[in-house]
Design a protein around this motif. Structure first.
Motif, short mmCIF file in Angstrom:
data_model
loop_
_atom_site.label_atom_id
_atom_site.label_comp_id
_atom_site.label_asym_id
_atom_site.label_seq_id
_atom_site.Cartn_x
_atom_site.Cartn_y
_atom_site.Cartn_z
N LEU A 282 17.12 136.32 -32.29
CA LEU A 282 17.61 135.65 -30.99
C LEU A 282 17.80 137.19 -30.69
O LEU A 282 17.76 137.16 -29.02
N LEU A 283 19.03 138.12 -31.06
CA LEU A 283 18.77 139.40 -30.78
C LEU A 283 17.55 140.03 -30.21
O LEU A 283 17.69 140.09 -29.63
N VAL A 284 17.01 140.00 -31.15
CA VAL A 284 16.23 141.51 -30.60
C VAL A 284 14.71 140.43 -30.03
O VAL A 284 14.36 140.93 -29.62
N ALA A 285 14.93 139.85 -30.34
CA ALA A 285 13.72 138.58 -28.85
C ALA A 285 13.65 139.51 -27.94
O ALA A 285 13.12 139.76 -26.67
N GLU A 286 15.18 139.31 -27.19
CA GLU A 286 16.15 139.46 -25.99
C GLU A 286 15.52 141.79 -26.10
O GLU A 286 15.06 141.92 -25.40
N LEU A 287 16.05 142.18 -27.41
CA LEU A 287 15.67 143.99 -27.01
C LEU A 287 14.64 144.04 -27.42
O LEU A 287 14.54 145.36 -26.58
N LYS A 288 13.62 143.14 -27.38
CA LYS A 288 11.98 143.81 -27.92
C LYS A 288 11.98 144.07 -26.22
O LYS A 288 10.05 144.82 -25.79
N LYS A 289 12.06 143.43 -25.58
CA LYS A 289 12.08 143.37 -23.98
C LYS A 289 12.33 144.50 -22.74
O LYS A 289 12.62 144.62 -22.09
N ARG A 290 12.80 145.39 -23.57
CA ARG A 290 13.88 147.16 -22.90
C ARG A 290 13.30 147.66 -24.27
O ARG A 290 12.92 147.79 -25.24
N THR A 291 12.84 149.13 -23.30
CA THR A 291 13.19 150.69 -24.18
C THR A 291 14.48 151.12 -24.47
O THR A 291 16.19 150.43 -24.19
N ARG A 292 14.47 151.77 -26.14
CA ARG A 292 15.90 152.07 -26.96
C ARG A 292 16.95 152.24 -25.66
O ARG A 292 17.94 153.02 -25.30
N ALA A 293 16.04 153.07 -24.69
CA ALA A 293 16.80 154.70 -23.82
C ALA A 293 17.46 153.85 -22.49
O ALA A 293 18.56 153.46 -22.13
N GLU A 294 16.79 152.90 -22.13
CA GLU A 294 17.04 151.47 -21.25
C GLU A 294 18.34 151.11 -21.40
O GLU A 294 19.28 151.11 -21.31
#
Length: 368
Positions: A282-294
């Protein structure tokens, strides 16, 4: 002036744990005389990498010292070593237990000529049942249990990427030396890699001795916290560490899924740990929408600990960007700054790492 100005350290150690300890003492103002065998400290020849033909391993732990080469089998050199031990405030060595007794440089002999000395001994496994065992960091990583915890859950055990217990033991040696100096000297300080390892394994050894649980390899996962590991973003992994319920709630708010913080499966630390298999995707699904820098910028702004997985080069650059000024250059030889900042007695970097016997003539003249 450094905090240890006026303290004379006779450094009979070599390789890593002892030299790291004495470099820190030198940074704090102590006069450290590095006593080497005629062939020099082993790390002088640990190549590559190198700088101007000198091992960067050696350079990394030997600034601030003066070097004299003494052959302890030679009566004249041995007499100089005795005189140095008689004058020193601190004597530090990492020979095998009993290895210096043949030269009159064991603790009873040194204390007889210098009752106020702080005599620090570094071994691999102590001076009793493990006295015969050689003290290599890799071996201690293996037998202490660290390697059983390092690596993927279904893969082989791995060593840590650096000599972690050598460094920790060196730090313990510094702590013990400073405490003994504060107490007035006149005592022996003994540290060993195995005891340092068990102390450094903190929650894992506590699980064994207090909880009767044997920890096991979990890759990058933490046995008691989630999320506390690298998680996939749009362009790679970001380490996310939500150490309490409040931080987890902030993480969920930044990701746009505040409802996860109210879900009974994830509301508390214990719940998140028990249900990590359900929470992670559930967390990864949201994290993958943004870059590491963001995400690094957005999460850091609200107090959620996170960070990209840098190379060591990138780590040094980050420290520079943060104003930590990580690099110092005594004598034009770059090295990493002393880790402690003092407001009144700052660390100093008076000498670059010495060449073998670079100060031999002046030290011999002074001791005679």
């Amino acid at each position: 002036m450094g905090a240890l100005d006026g303290i004379l350290v006779a450094d009979f150690s070599r390789v890593l744990a002892g030299p790291y300890a004495t470099m820190l003492l030198a940074d704090m103002g102590a006069d450290v005389i590095k006593v080497e065998a005629p062939g020099g400290d082993d790390t002088r020849n640990w190549l590559p990498p190198e700088r101007d033909g000198v091992s960067t391993y050696y350079l990394g732990v030997n600034r601030g010292k003066r070097s004299v080469a003494l052959d302890l089998k030679d009566p004249a050199d041995r007499a100089l070593a005795h005189e140095l031990s008689a004058r020193a405030d601190v004597f530090i060595e990492n020979f095998k237990p009993g290895g210096l007794s043949a030269y009159g440089l064991d603790y009873p002999a040194v204390r007889e000529r210098n009752p106020k000395v702080v005599y620090a001994s570094i071994t691999g496994f102590g001076a009793e049942g493990g006295a015969h065992l050689p003290g290599y960091d890799l071996i201690v990583q293996a037998v202490s249990g660290l390697m059983s915890l390092t690596g993927s859950a279904d893969g082989p055990p791995y060593r840590a990427g650096m000599s972690v217990f050598d460094v920790i033991t060196g730090l313990h040696a510094v702590s013990g030396i400073l405490a003994a100096l504060y107490a007035g000297g006149g005592q022996r300080v003994e540290v060993n890699l195995m005891s340092s390892a068990l102390s450094a394994l903190v929650n894992h050894t506590s699980a064994v001795v207090a909880g009767e649980v044997t920890p096991h390899r979990m890759g990058n996962a933490h046995p008691s916290l989630f999320p506390y590991e690298p998680l996939e973003c749009a362009d790679g992994d970001l380490v996310v560490a939500a150490g309490n319920d409040g931080q987890f709630r902030k993480l969920c708010e930044v990701l746009g899924v505040p409802e996860l913080a109210d879900d009974a499966r994830f509301a508390r630390t214990r719940d998140r740990t028990a249900n990590r298999a359900a929470l992670k995707p559930l967390l990864v699904a949201e994290l993958k929408k943004r870059t590491r820098a963001e995400l690094f910028a957005q999460l850091s702004a609200v107090g959620v600990a996170c960070g990209p997985i840098n190379t060591v080069t990138e780590g040094v650059a980050l420290a520079e960007d943060l104003g930590l000024e990580p690099v110092v250059g005594p004598g034009g030889v770059p090295s990493v700054r002393h880790p402690i900042r003092f407001s009144g007695t700052p660390a100093g970097y008076r000498l670059p790492p010495p060449a073998l016997d670079e100060h031999g003539d002046e030290i011999r003249k002074w001791l005679r």
